[in-house]
Design an enzyme around this catalytic site. Structure first.
Site, PDB file in Angstrom:
ATOM      1  CG  ASP A 146      26.300  -1.152 -37.452  1.00 21.87           C
ATOM      2  OD1 ASP A 146      26.450  -1.101 -38.448  1.00 21.87           O
ATOM      3  OD2 ASP A 146      27.011  -1.699 -36.372  1.00 21.87           O
ATOM      4  CG  ASP A 148      24.201   0.847 -32.784  1.00 21.53           C
ATOM      5  OD1 ASP A 148      24.433  -0.173 -33.054  1.00 21.53           O
ATOM      6  OD2 ASP A 148      25.000   1.812 -33.116  1.00 21.53           O
TER       7      ASP A 148
END
Length: 229
Positions: A146, A148
């Site tokens: 991801d 982040d």
């Protein structure tokens, strides 16, 4: 940048640790000392991250942690250190500073995130795999990682347009944007949970996190008095 005062420190702050204190902590945790990279971590100039205390941990000591990269087993190392072991405290690096490690397939999204942050006076910072890849050079990022980000807002009135903008960017982005919005009081909430609460018809609780612990954040509390945002 000056060190961050103790009263202003937050989860995700990065700490540089004295080598002798690190060795002493590992002597008390031999299993962690045997994990890859851990023994020489601070000698390489790599930081650890400030975390919340786990249950039964000594609150007079500083709780720190670090994750190991996927190739080293994804272990999460948690240690307790005396306050005098901390040499320096910094906020996580900005997305602008860490953009060099973003893979080419995701790099075109970075300018949009930065421009969006500039619109609201919010400089997104990086956490997670992108943070650790940036500060250590180790291969934390994978195709499934991801992105982040931390979004520290200065005013409650910026939260709602910020959430709407992140949601629009996510709809146009093939990978997952994760992370937290840091409220003016330092409590952080997952942006997706805040967005779901913001778009719900009722007052929904969102879990807010800080070094002091966790608390529920109500949708109504995210609007400044007199605002319909």
């Amino acid at each position: 940048m000056a060190d961050i005062p103790v009263a202003s420190r937050r989860r995700h702050d990065l700490l540089l640790i004295a080598s002798d204190a690190w060795r002493s902590a590992l002597d008390r945790s031999p299993a962690m000392a045997e994990l890859p990279f851990v023994r020489g971590w601070v000698e390489r100039g790599w930081p650890v991250i400030l975390r919340r205390h786990a249950e039964a941990e000594d609150n007079d000591l500083v709780a720190v942690g670090l994750p190991l990269p996927p190739g080293a087993g994804r272990h999460r190392v948690g240690l307790l250190l005396p306050s005098e072991a901390i040499l320096r405290v910094r906020r996580p690096p900005s997305l602008r500073a860490a953009a060099w490690v973003v893979d080419p397939g995701r790099r075109p999204t970075v300018p949009a995130l930065l421009q969006f942050g500039e619109r609201y006076g919010v400089e997104p910072a990086v956490v997670g795999s992108l943070l650790w890849h940036h500060v250590t050079g180790l291969p934390y990022l994978t195709p499934a990682s991801d992105l982040d980000l931390l979004w520290p807002v200065r005013r409650l009135g910026d939260i709602h347009p910020l959430l709407r903008g992140i949601a629009r960017l996510q709809r146009d982005t093939p990978f997952r944007i994760d992370g937290e919005v840091i409220l003016p009081d330092g409590v952080a909430g997952n942006w997706r949970e805040l967005w779901n609460a913001d778009t719900a018809s009722g007052d929904i609780d969102v879990l807010g996190k800080s070094l002091a612990g966790v608390r529920l954040v109500l949708r109504a509390s995210l609007s400044p008095v007199g605002s319909d945002a």
